[in-house]
Design an enzyme around this catalytic site. Structure first.
Site: not given
Length: 502
Positions: A171, A193-194, A284
Site C-alpha cells: 500500500n 487507510r491501507g 490542517d
C-alpha cells in the site's frame, strides 16, 4: 522528460514556472509563509537553495496550479484528465464490447496496463548514499514547521509504503509524519487507510510492520498515491497508467519493501504494534489546528539518498493550497468513474472553498420524481472518498455547476426547504470536522435543487425566461455596430473562480 522530481523541476524551469531563491531562509515557519503567499497569487513553484541548518535544497508549491499538475501527468489540458478517468472506469467495471470500436478501445486500455507494469532498478539513484543505525539523524533533513502552533517538524509529501503481512500486497499512501527524535517519527493515518489495516494485521500476528518513506518522488506518483479509486490495481500500476510507462522500483536495504528508484530520500523503519506517542496539534486542511492523537511510532534504522538530494514538501491549510489543486485535478478523473457508478449523473464538482470534498454539486438528467434524492444517496456510497462529503446539492443538467451564480440561483429558485432538504443524522464522519457535535459522528445534508415534477409538486412550474432567438442572433451580428466593444459570450469569467476548466 525524466520521470523523477528533477525532470519535473527542469520542465517547470523551461516553462517559466520555477523560481529559485538563493537568499537564506528558515524551514521553521518562513518557507511556508513565502509559499503560502505565492499560492494565493497562483505563482510559480519555488526552489530554495540556501536553507538554514541543512545543505539540501527545498522544493515547494510545484503543484500549486491545476495546469502544473497536468504537466506532471504528461497532459496539456485539464479536460484530458477525464480521458484518463474513462480509462480507469473501463478497468474498474469492464463490459463486453458490443462494437468493434469498443473492442479496439478496450484493447488499447489493456495494452496501456501492460506498459504500466513497474520495473526493477538494481543500481538505483536513491541508494547512492547509505546511512545506517547510529548514524541516522533525521534532524539533518530540512523538515518544515508551517504554523506557529504546530507541535513540531513534519513530513507531508512522503510516500508511506507498507505491505500486507499475509498477502504481500503493498500500500502506498500520503500521510503526515511528525518528528519525535533523531530517529523516530509518528505517522498520522485514518483507521480506514491501507497502512492502518496493515498495522492491525501485523499486530494480530505479533509482528512488526515494516515501513519505507520515499521523499522527493515524481509528482505523478504522488497523484497516483492520492487517488483512492476502488480498482484492484496497485498504486505503482496507477502511476504507470498516469504516466504511460512503468515506475522503476528498487528494493530497500533493510526492509522487504520496494520504493521508486529515483526517490531523493528513502527512510526505512519499523512500527512495533502498540508503541505510540502523542502526535499534533498541526494546522490542517479544515483551516484549524487539529487535536492531539496517540499515533504509531516508526523507528528508523536506515536512510538512503541520491547525491545532492532535493527535499520536496508542502503543507495543509485553508484553500488554496497544493492539496486543493490536486483535488480539483482528481475531480476530473473521478467524473467518468462516478458516471459509471451513478448513471444519471451528468457532471459533478467539488468546490475548493468547501475543501474539495465537504460539498459536492452534481447535475442530473432528471427523468422521474425523487431522482435527485436517489442520486445524492448514490453519490455518498459511490466511492470511499465521498464518505465524508457533508453537503450534496443536486441541480438540473442545464446548470453550469462550476458557476456559483447559477448554483445559488438554482437553490434559491427551486428549493422548498421543508420538501427538498433531507438530513442523514449520526453517520461516520471526519474526525477533523469540529462542526460535528460528536467527533467522528455527524450528519449529512442533501439539497434537491432540480425543477420539480408531479407528484413532487401539485402545481405547474413557471416558464423560464429566455431571449427571443431571432432577436438574440440579430443583436450578436450587430454588436460591433453598437460600438460596445468586443462581445464576450461567456456567462462567467473562468479565471474568476479558478475552476471552470472547460
Amino acid at each position: 522528460m525524466a520521470r523523477d522530481l528533477r525532470g519535473f523541476l527542469k520542465l517547470l524551469e523551461t516553462k517559466g514556472q520555477l523560481q529559485k531563491i538563493d537568499a537564506l531562509v528558515d524551514p521553521d515557519l518562513e518557507i511556508a509563509e513565502i509559499s503560502n503567499r505565492m499560492l494565493q497569487q497562483g505563482g510559480p513553484g519555488l526552489l530554495f537553495t540556501n536553507v538554514k541548518g541543512t545543505p539540501h535544497p527545498v522544493a515547494i508549491n510545484l503543484m500549486g496550479t491545476v495546469e502544473r499538475i497536468c504537466w506532471a501527468m504528461n497532459l496539456e489540458h485539464p479536460l484530458e484528465l477525464e480521458d484518463l478517468g474513462r480509462k480507469l472506469a473501463l478497468l474498474q467495471q469492464p463490459k463486453p464490447p458490443k462494437k468493434i470500436s469498443q473492442a479496439v478501445e478496450f484493447g488499447k486500455v489493456l495494452f496501456d496496463v501492460l506498459k504500466a507494469k513497474p520495473g526493477r532498478d538494481f543500481f538505483p539513484a536513491c541508494q547512492q548514499v547509505v546511512i545506517k543505525d547510529e548514524a541516522v539523524d533525521l534532524n539533518k533533513l530540512p523538515l518544515i514547521r508551517p504554523y506557529i502552533g504546530d507541535a513540531g517538524k513534519i513530513i507531508t509529501l512522503g510516500l508511506v509504503i507498507t505491505k500486507d503481512c499475509e498477502t504481500g500486497t503493498p500500500n502506498v499512501g500520503v500521510y503526515r509524519l511528525q518528528l519525535q527524535s533523531h530517529n523516530t517519527m509518528t505517522v498520522h493515518w485514518l483507521s480506514v487507510r491501507g497502512g492502518a489495516r496493515h498495522l492491525r494485521k501485523a499486530a494480530e500476528q505479533g509482528k512488526k510492520l515494516e515501513v519505507a518513506i520515499a521523499l522527493g518522488v515524481d509528482p505523478l506518483i504522488i497523484m497516483a498515491a492520492a487517488t483512492p479509486i476502488p480498482v484492484d490495481l496497485s498504486e505503482w500500476l496507477f502511476a504507470g497508467l498516469y504516466g504511460g510507462s512503468g515506475v522503476q522500483l528498487a528494493k530497500c536495504k533493510t526492509v522487504d519493501l520496494e520504493v521508486p528508484a529515483d526517490s531523493e530520500f528513502v527512510l526505512e523503519g519499523t512500527i512495533t504494534p502498540g508503541e505510540v506517542l502523542p502526535d499534533g496539534p498541526f494546522g490542517d486542511h479544515m483551516g484549524y489546528y487539529g487535536g492531539v492523537e496517540d499515533s504509531p511510532l516508526i523507528r528508523f534504522q536506515c536512510v538512503t539518498h541520491r547525491k545532492d538530494p532535493i527535499y520536496l514538501t508542502t503543507f495543509s491549510g485553508r484553500p488554496p493550497k497544493e492539496e486543493a489543486m490536486m483535488a480539483i485535478a482528481l475531480n476530473r478523473i473521478y467524473t467518468p468513474i462516478l458516471r459509471q457508478q451513478v448513471s444519471e449523473i451528468v457532471d459533478f464538482f467539488l468546490p475548493m472553498e468547501a475543501l474539495s470534498y465537504k460539498m459536492a454539486i452534481i447535475s442530473i438528467d432528471k427523468a422521474y420524481p425523487g431522482q435527485a434524492r436517489r442520486a445524492a444517496l448514490a453519490f455518498w456510497s459511490a466511492l470511499p472518498q465521498f464518505t465524508y462529503t457533508k453537503f450534496v446539492v443536486v441541480v438540473d443538467k442545464d446548470i453550469n455547476i462550476r458557476d456559483p451564480r447559477q448554483v445559488v440561483w438554482a437553490i434559491s429558485s427551486k428549493v422548498d426547504p421543508s420538501r427538498d432538504v433531507f438530513i442523514l443524522p449520526d453517520t461516520p464522519f471526519d474526525t477533523l470536522d469540529f462542526a460535528s457535535q460528536k467527533i467522528g459522528l455527524g450528519g449529512r445534508m442533501g439539497i434537491d435543487a432540480t425543477t420539480k415534477i408531479p407528484p413532487e409538486t401539485n402545481h405547474e412550474w413557471g416558464e423560464p425566461l429566455e431571449s427571443d432567438p431571432d432577436v438574440a442572433d440579430m443583436v450578436t451580428r450587430r454588436w460591433a455596430e453598437y460600438g460596445l466593444g468586443d462581445l464576450d459570450l461567456k456567462e462567467v469569467n473562468p479565471n474568476l473562480f479558478g475552476y471552470d476548466m472547460k
